[in-house]
Design a protein around this motif. Structure first.
Motif, mmCIF file in Angstrom:
data_model
loop_
_atom_site.group_PDB
_atom_site.id
_atom_site.type_symbol
_atom_site.label_atom_id
_atom_site.label_comp_id
_atom_site.label_asym_id
_atom_site.label_seq_id
_atom_site.Cartn_x
_atom_site.Cartn_y
_atom_site.Cartn_z
ATOM 1 N N GLU A 121 7.651 16.550 -7.318
ATOM 2 C CA GLU A 121 9.102 16.409 -7.149
ATOM 3 C C GLU A 121 9.535 17.099 -5.850
ATOM 4 O OE1 GLU A 121 11.339 18.094 -10.400
ATOM 5 O OE2 GLU A 121 12.762 16.428 -10.330
ATOM 6 N N GLY A 122 10.401 16.416 -5.110
ATOM 7 C CA GLY A 122 10.888 16.972 -3.853
ATOM 8 C C GLY A 122 10.167 16.446 -2.631
ATOM 9 N N ALA A 123 9.007 15.818 -2.836
ATOM 10 C CA ALA A 123 8.239 15.293 -1.706
ATOM 11 C C ALA A 123 8.870 14.004 -1.189
ATOM 12 C CB ALA A 123 6.794 15.050 -2.133
ATOM 13 N N ASN A 124 8.458 13.649 0.039
ATOM 14 C CA ASN A 124 8.879 12.376 0.645
ATOM 15 C C ASN A 124 7.722 11.391 0.599
ATOM 16 O OD1 ASN A 124 11.277 13.708 1.353
ATOM 17 N ND2 ASN A 124 10.450 14.320 3.344
ATOM 18 N N SER A 125 8.036 10.107 0.628
ATOM 19 C CA SER A 125 6.976 9.110 0.593
ATOM 20 C C SER A 125 7.366 7.887 1.399
ATOM 21 C CB SER A 125 6.655 8.696 -0.848
ATOM 22 O OG SER A 125 7.796 8.172 -1.479
ATOM 23 N N THR A 126 6.334 7.168 1.851
ATOM 24 C CA THR A 126 6.515 5.910 2.566
ATOM 25 C C THR A 126 5.634 4.857 1.930
ATOM 26 O OG1 THR A 126 6.946 7.066 4.649
ATOM 27 C CG2 THR A 126 6.344 4.737 4.778
ATOM 28 N N LEU A 127 6.249 3.765 1.522
ATOM 29 C CA LEU A 127 5.539 2.651 0.913
ATOM 30 C C LEU A 127 5.577 1.498 1.908
ATOM 31 C CD1 LEU A 127 6.370 4.538 -1.438
ATOM 32 C CD2 LEU A 127 6.714 2.488 -2.814
ATOM 33 N N ARG A 128 4.457 0.767 1.981
ATOM 34 C CA ARG A 128 4.343 -0.278 2.990
ATOM 35 C C ARG A 128 4.144 -1.647 2.351
ATOM 36 N NH1 ARG A 128 2.929 -0.065 8.672
ATOM 37 N NH2 ARG A 128 2.295 -2.136 9.367
ATOM 38 N N SER A 163 7.253 -4.273 6.223
ATOM 39 C CA SER A 163 8.444 -3.539 5.824
ATOM 40 C C SER A 163 8.012 -2.212 5.225
ATOM 41 C CB SER A 163 9.254 -4.341 4.799
ATOM 42 O OG SER A 163 10.451 -3.681 4.459
ATOM 43 N N LEU A 164 8.835 -1.209 5.395
ATOM 44 C CA LEU A 164 8.570 0.125 4.871
ATOM 45 C C LEU A 164 9.724 0.572 3.990
ATOM 46 C CD1 LEU A 164 7.349 1.831 8.187
ATOM 47 C CD2 LEU A 164 5.927 0.898 6.358
ATOM 48 N N SER A 176 10.032 7.557 -10.498
ATOM 49 C CA SER A 176 8.754 7.034 -10.991
ATOM 50 C C SER A 176 8.899 5.576 -11.405
ATOM 51 C CB SER A 176 8.267 7.870 -12.179
ATOM 52 O OG SER A 176 7.979 9.190 -11.786
ATOM 53 N N GLY A 177 7.791 4.861 -11.286
ATOM 54 C CA GLY A 177 7.790 3.440 -11.638
ATOM 55 C C GLY A 177 6.985 2.673 -10.612
ATOM 56 N N VAL A 178 7.187 1.362 -10.593
ATOM 57 C CA VAL A 178 6.462 0.514 -9.655
ATOM 58 C C VAL A 178 7.450 -0.081 -8.665
ATOM 59 C CG1 VAL A 178 4.869 -1.415 -9.391
ATOM 60 C CG2 VAL A 178 4.816 -0.044 -11.486
ATOM 61 N N TYR A 179 7.092 -0.029 -7.399
ATOM 62 C CA TYR A 179 7.928 -0.573 -6.335
ATOM 63 C C TYR A 179 7.293 -1.857 -5.822
ATOM 64 C CZ TYR A 179 10.553 3.707 -6.524
ATOM 65 O OH TYR A 179 11.354 4.734 -6.968
ATOM 66 N N PHE A 180 8.077 -2.927 -5.851
ATOM 67 C CA PHE A 180 7.604 -4.221 -5.386
ATOM 68 C C PHE A 180 8.386 -4.659 -4.165
ATOM 69 C CE2 PHE A 180 4.807 -5.450 -8.748
ATOM 70 C CZ PHE A 180 5.320 -4.929 -9.927
ATOM 71 N N CYS A 181 7.696 -5.311 -3.235
ATOM 72 C CA CYS A 181 8.406 -6.085 -2.236
ATOM 73 C C CYS A 181 8.159 -7.561 -2.551
ATOM 74 C CB CYS A 181 8.005 -5.735 -0.805
ATOM 75 S SG CYS A 181 6.369 -6.264 -0.309
ATOM 76 N N ALA A 182 9.084 -8.393 -2.132
ATOM 77 C CA ALA A 182 9.013 -9.821 -2.431
ATOM 78 C C ALA A 182 9.600 -10.600 -1.271
ATOM 79 C CB ALA A 182 9.758 -10.134 -3.725
ATOM 80 N N SER A 234 0.838 -1.201 0.000
ATOM 81 C CA SER A 234 0.000 0.000 0.000
ATOM 82 C C SER A 234 0.874 1.252 0.000
ATOM 83 C CB SER A 234 -0.916 -0.009 1.229
ATOM 84 O OG SER A 234 -0.162 -0.043 2.422
ATOM 85 N N PRO A 235 0.353 2.357 -0.562
ATOM 86 C CA PRO A 235 -0.877 2.403 -1.351
ATOM 87 C C PRO A 235 -0.648 1.780 -2.724
ATOM 88 C CG PRO A 235 0.250 4.502 -1.490
ATOM 89 C CD PRO A 235 1.069 3.650 -0.547
ATOM 90 N N PRO A 236 -1.690 1.468 -3.456
ATOM 91 C CA PRO A 236 -1.503 0.931 -4.806
ATOM 92 C C PRO A 236 -0.967 1.972 -5.783
ATOM 93 C CG PRO A 236 -3.831 1.143 -4.295
ATOM 94 C CD PRO A 236 -3.088 1.423 -3.030
#
Lengths: 114, 111
Positions: free
Chosen positions: B15-22, B70-71, B82-88, B7-9
């Motif tokens: 540009e310049g912002a921070n993000s957290t992917l879960r 994991s974050l 830009s692109g898609v981030y995967f965890c595995a 998440s999120p999908p």
């Protein structure tokens, strides 16, 4: 050094035809994997080779799919009687060996079945 | 089998912002990888992180194995992020013969 390479990068074939997709792993890597990625999805496991033998082929969807790795290096994924549902990106990955855990992916082959 | 949820999908940022992917996973794992799939489809290894925290430039990752998540943190985003981030994660505990991917987070960084 060179990464995992895959050929062709794109393959368009007609329904019912036979196709072969090739993967050259990183030199010295003993483990090789095939995955399939459909649009909007993560890669899905197909088959895993440790050396020349298929250690796990539980992800192959049916008996139209077959893969070989005769000399423990290059691998070929073979698809018989292709169907439109086989259209996807086929990814290959390699790993140095049993004690290593990271997999390194090739650029993929985009297969389109018309 | 083990389930991996990300998440999120989708995420659109300036540009310049921070993000957290879960990344949440349904069972204990002994390793976890984060990948970035660029717009050309190439999967790029970001982190191998079974537990703890790692940093690589503007990217860092934390895995809390006991809580099964994991974050991935991206700071000062650039358009090339830009692109898609995967965890595995491994399909079976202590076996690395296959890895199970989540569906990914699609990140779009606007200039």
């Amino acid at each position: 050094g060179a990464g995992v390479s895959q050929t062709p990068s794109n393959k368009v074939t007609e329904k019912g035809k036979y196709v072969e997709l090739r993967c050259d792993p990183i030199s010295g890597h003993t483990a090789l994997y095939w995955y399939r990625q459909s649009l909007g999805q993560g890669p899905e496991f197909l088959i895993y080779f440790q050396g020349t033998g298929a250690a796990d082929d539980s992800g192959l969807p049916n008996d139209r799919f077959f893969a070989v790795r005769p000399e423990g290096s290059v691998s070929t994924l073979k698809i018989q009687r292709t169907e439109r549902g086989d259209s996807a990106v086929y990814l290959c990955a390699s790993r140095p060996g049993p004690t290593s855990t990271e997999q390194y992916f090739g650029p993929g082959t985009r297969l389109t079945v018309t | 089998g083990i389930q991996v949820e990300q998440s999120p999908p989708d995420l659109i940022l300036q540009e310049g912002a921070n993000s957290t992917l879960r990344c949440n996973f349904s069972d204990s794992v002994n390793n976890l990888q984060w990948f970035h799939q660029n717009p050309w489809g190439q999967l790029i290894n970001l982190f191998y992180i079974p537990s703890g925290t790692k940093q690589n430039g503007r990217l860092s990752a934390t895995t809390v194995a006991t809580e099964r998540y994991s974050l991935l943190y991206i700071s000062s985003s650039q358009t090339t992020d830009s692109g898609v981030y995967f965890c595995a994660v491994p399909g079976l505990m202590n076996r690395d013969d296959k890895i199970i991917f989540g569906k990914g987070t699609r990140l779009h960084i606007l200039p």
